[in-house]
Design a protein around this motif. Structure first.
Motif, PDB file in Angstrom:
ATOM      1  N   LYS A  53      54.637   0.589   3.990  1.00 29.56           N
ATOM      2  CA  LYS A  53      55.124  -0.016   5.254  1.00 29.56           C
ATOM      3  C   LYS A  53      55.677   1.235   5.921  1.00 29.56           C
ATOM      4  O   LYS A  53      56.638   1.889   5.482  1.00 29.56           O
ATOM      5  CB  LYS A  53      55.876  -1.117   5.210  1.00 29.56           C
ATOM      6  N   PRO A  54      55.187   1.580   7.237  1.00 22.94           N
ATOM      7  CA  PRO A  54      55.905   2.746   7.901  1.00 22.94           C
ATOM      8  C   PRO A  54      57.402   2.456   8.381  1.00 22.94           C
ATOM      9  O   PRO A  54      57.376   1.142   8.779  1.00 22.94           O
ATOM     10  CB  PRO A  54      54.935   2.931   9.134  1.00 22.94           C
ATOM     11  N   ILE A  55      58.300   3.371   8.451  1.00 20.94           N
ATOM     12  CA  ILE A  55      59.385   3.172   8.888  1.00 20.94           C
ATOM     13  C   ILE A  55      59.432   3.713  10.526  1.00 20.94           C
ATOM     14  O   ILE A  55      58.618   4.738  10.782  1.00 20.94           O
ATOM     15  CB  ILE A  55      60.401   4.073   8.420  1.00 20.94           C
ATOM     16  N   ASN A  56      59.922   2.963  11.375  1.00 22.73           N
ATOM     17  CA  ASN A  56      59.746   3.181  12.850  1.00 22.73           C
ATOM     18  C   ASN A  56      60.446   4.403  13.364  1.00 22.73           C
ATOM     19  O   ASN A  56      61.503   4.341  13.879  1.00 22.73           O
ATOM     20  CB  ASN A  56      60.154   2.034  13.511  1.00 22.73           C
ATOM     21  N   LEU A  57      59.842   5.577  12.813  1.00 23.98           N
ATOM     22  CA  LEU A  57      60.513   6.928  13.100  1.00 23.98           C
ATOM     23  C   LEU A  57      59.550   8.101  13.524  1.00 23.98           C
ATOM     24  O   LEU A  57      58.209   7.760  13.243  1.00 23.98           O
ATOM     25  CB  LEU A  57      61.172   7.404  11.810  1.00 23.98           C
ATOM     26  N   LEU A  59      60.178   5.472  -1.326  1.00 22.45           N
ATOM     27  CA  LEU A  59      60.147   6.253  -0.116  1.00 22.45           C
ATOM     28  C   LEU A  59      59.071   7.432  -0.139  1.00 22.45           C
ATOM     29  O   LEU A  59      59.085   8.178  -1.150  1.00 22.45           O
ATOM     30  CB  LEU A  59      61.613   6.752   0.226  1.00 22.45           C
ATOM     31  N   HIS A  60      57.979   7.377   0.624  1.00 22.27           N
ATOM     32  CA  HIS A  60      57.233   8.588   0.790  1.00 22.27           C
ATOM     33  C   HIS A  60      57.672   9.593   2.180  1.00 22.27           C
ATOM     34  O   HIS A  60      57.541   8.910   3.307  1.00 22.27           O
ATOM     35  CB  HIS A  60      55.833   8.040   0.636  1.00 22.27           C
ATOM     36  N   LEU A  61      57.737  10.731   1.841  1.00 20.82           N
ATOM     37  CA  LEU A  61      57.598  11.816   3.056  1.00 20.82           C
ATOM     38  C   LEU A  61      56.516  12.803   2.977  1.00 20.82           C
ATOM     39  O   LEU A  61      56.434  13.472   2.003  1.00 20.82           O
ATOM     40  CB  LEU A  61      58.962  12.608   2.827  1.00 20.82           C
ATOM     41  N   VAL A  62      55.502  12.500   3.931  1.00 21.60           N
ATOM     42  CA  VAL A  62      54.414  13.405   3.831  1.00 21.60           C
ATOM     43  C   VAL A  62      54.260  13.946   5.501  1.00 21.60           C
ATOM     44  O   VAL A  62      54.450  12.842   6.275  1.00 21.60           O
ATOM     45  CB  VAL A  62      53.203  12.544   3.390  1.00 21.60           C
ATOM     46  N   SER A  63      53.968  15.105   5.543  1.00 21.61           N
ATOM     47  CA  SER A  63      53.799  15.586   6.867  1.00 21.61           C
ATOM     48  C   SER A  63      52.660  14.959   7.522  1.00 21.61           C
ATOM     49  O   SER A  63      51.589  14.532   6.928  1.00 21.61           O
ATOM     50  CB  SER A  63      53.576  17.239   6.547  1.00 21.61           C
ATOM     51  N   ARG A  64      52.594  14.898   9.019  1.00 16.43           N
ATOM     52  CA  ARG A  64      51.883  14.332   9.759  1.00 16.43           C
ATOM     53  C   ARG A  64      51.886  12.796   9.569  1.00 16.43           C
ATOM     54  O   ARG A  64      50.853  12.123  10.096  1.00 16.43           O
ATOM     55  CB  ARG A  64      50.416  14.798   9.687  1.00 16.43           C
ATOM     56  N   SER A  65      52.823  12.315   9.203  1.00 18.62           N
ATOM     57  CA  SER A  65      52.963  10.908   8.877  1.00 18.62           C
ATOM     58  C   SER A  65      54.454  10.676   9.135  1.00 18.62           C
ATOM     59  O   SER A  65      55.307  11.337   8.787  1.00 18.62           O
ATOM     60  CB  SER A  65      52.393  10.335   7.475  1.00 18.62           C
ATOM     61  N   GLU A  66      54.736   9.015   9.588  1.00 23.75           N
ATOM     62  CA  GLU A  66      56.252   8.834   9.639  1.00 23.75           C
ATOM     63  C   GLU A  66      56.721   8.713   8.149  1.00 23.75           C
ATOM     64  O   GLU A  66      55.767   8.518   7.139  1.00 23.75           O
ATOM     65  CB  GLU A  66      56.488   7.523  10.733  1.00 23.75           C
ATOM     66  N   PRO A  67      58.048   8.259   7.810  1.00 22.46           N
ATOM     67  CA  PRO A  67      58.476   8.121   6.414  1.00 22.46           C
ATOM     68  C   PRO A  67      57.795   6.602   6.237  1.00 22.46           C
ATOM     69  O   PRO A  67      57.749   5.807   7.171  1.00 22.46           O
ATOM     70  CB  PRO A  67      59.745   7.901   6.800  1.00 22.46           C
ATOM     71  N   LEU A  68      57.203   6.357   5.119  1.00 20.86           N
ATOM     72  CA  LEU A  68      56.770   5.230   4.465  1.00 20.86           C
ATOM     73  C   LEU A  68      57.621   4.661   3.323  1.00 20.86           C
ATOM     74  O   LEU A  68      58.023   5.446   2.322  1.00 20.86           O
ATOM     75  CB  LEU A  68      55.363   5.457   3.948  1.00 20.86           C
TER      76      LEU A  68
END
Length: 352
Positions: free
Chosen positions: A38-42, A21-30
């Motif tokens: 793949k992006p998580i629909n959040l 799981l990747h949490l990076v600002s300016r992006s949805e969780p991946l």
């Protein structure tokens, strides 16, 4: 609320069978599924969102360490959800995080479908067995399965030195002393030095990063211990060069002599996407025999590759190209994937 949010996210990646799981600002969780992000629909995250969620997982000591170094590596176990290796870092001033799923149930060699030679290798009383490959190539999983096999069949004291501790083994026939860098010991080289006084039969070195650690691992392998280690190298012969090149020119003959007598095997692996979904570990396997030991000692590492192609039925050795050709012919992986991961694309082209 924030602690629940991060727990829900981690729960969802376990449920999806994702690896990271990747949490990076300016992006949805991946999430990383079968090697692809793949992006998580959040909604897209801000640095503040990430900080609120992630700080809820930290102890005071970890918070101080992160604020001081802007980097933090740790293992995390959430009841009913799973175990994770976490890395917190900063990007453009914002906090970011990467979580890797660590299965709580340690897989067996049979579960992983590994080559038969692995069960022979772990029967050795002493020497150095290296599992190498890029980040995310399943090195930790392969090593955990090897130790699991020993745990089921032999009575040994196994000391693992990791940053952080990944797989936690239940004591079956063996007894495990798991040591995490920063939590239980200062660094790899220090832990290895003291491991000798802890009466181990087997030592796992999570990463052979520097000269001191490599030298200590070689000494342990020479003095009657079975040592498992990892390196970030792509091929079996390349691994031998990497180890020798860490040392100064005048130290290299001695290191070559130590390697030639103590190296048991190098398994260089990569995780490849399969045609029907999921991923598969593809390994190049070098097992030291008399001929290969001589080539290491005499500084003829460039000749090892052709030596690996001889008498493979008896030795259990295989090259990456042979394995890729077999998998393409059996329609387990695509030609495109084989070339993408190949160390020797020209050789692969002539064989396919």
């Amino acid at each position: 609320m924030s602690a629940n949010n991060i727990k829900k996210l981690l729960q969802s990646i376990v449920a999806h069978g994702a690896s990271d799981l990747h949490l990076v600002s300016r992006s949805e969780p991946l999430l990383r599924l079968d090697g692809a992000l793949k992006p998580i629909n959040l909604p897209k995250l801000t640095g503040t969102d990430i900080e609120e969620m992630c700080y809820a997982l930290l102890t005071e000591k970890q918070k101080l360490s992160f604020e001081e170094n802007n980097e933090l590596d740790f293992a995390l176990e959430l009841e009913g959800i799973g175990r994770f290796r976490a890395n917190f870092y900063r990007t453009l001033g914002d906090m970011a995080a990467a979580f890797r799923v660590i299965p709580i149930d340690v897989p067996s060699l049979d579960d992983l479908g590994t080559p038969r030679v692995y069960k022979k290798l772990i029967k050795r009383e002493k020497g150095l067995i290296l599992v190498t490959g890029p980040t995310g190539s399943g090195k930790s999983t392969t090593l955990a399965a090897m130790l699991n096999e020993i745990n089921l069949t032999e009575s040994k004291h196994i000391v693992t030195i990791e940053d952080p501790v990944e797989f936690v083994h239940q004591n079956k026939k063996c007894v495990f002393s798991h040591r995490g860098i920063g939590e239980d010991t200062r660094d790899f080289a220090t832990a290895l030095k003291y491991a000798m006084r802890q009466d181990p039969d087997i030592i796992l070195v999570g990463e052979m990063r520097d000269k001191e650690t490599i030298a200590a691992a070689l000494t342990a392998a020479e003095t009657g211990h079975l040592v498992f280690g990892t390196l970030h190298t792509n091929s079996a012969p390349g691994t031998i060069n990497r180890i020798i090149d860490v040392f100064a020119g005048d130290e290299q003959p001695q290191i070559r002599a130590m390697l030639s007598s103590s190296l048991v095997a190098v398994i260089a692996q990569a995780l490849l996407p399969k045609l029907n979904g999921g991923r598969l570990a593809v390994s190049e396997i070098l097992v030291t025999n008399h001929a290969i030991a001589n080539l290491i000692r005499e500084d003829k590492v460039h000749q090892i590759y052709s030596s690996m192609q001889l008498g493979q039925e008896e030795t259990g050795m295989q090259t990456q190209t042979q394995e890729l050709v077999r998998l393409v012919r059996q329609r387990i992986i695509s030609k495109h994937v084989a070339f993408q991961f190949s160390n020797k694309p020209d050789e692969l082209r002539t064989q396919i």
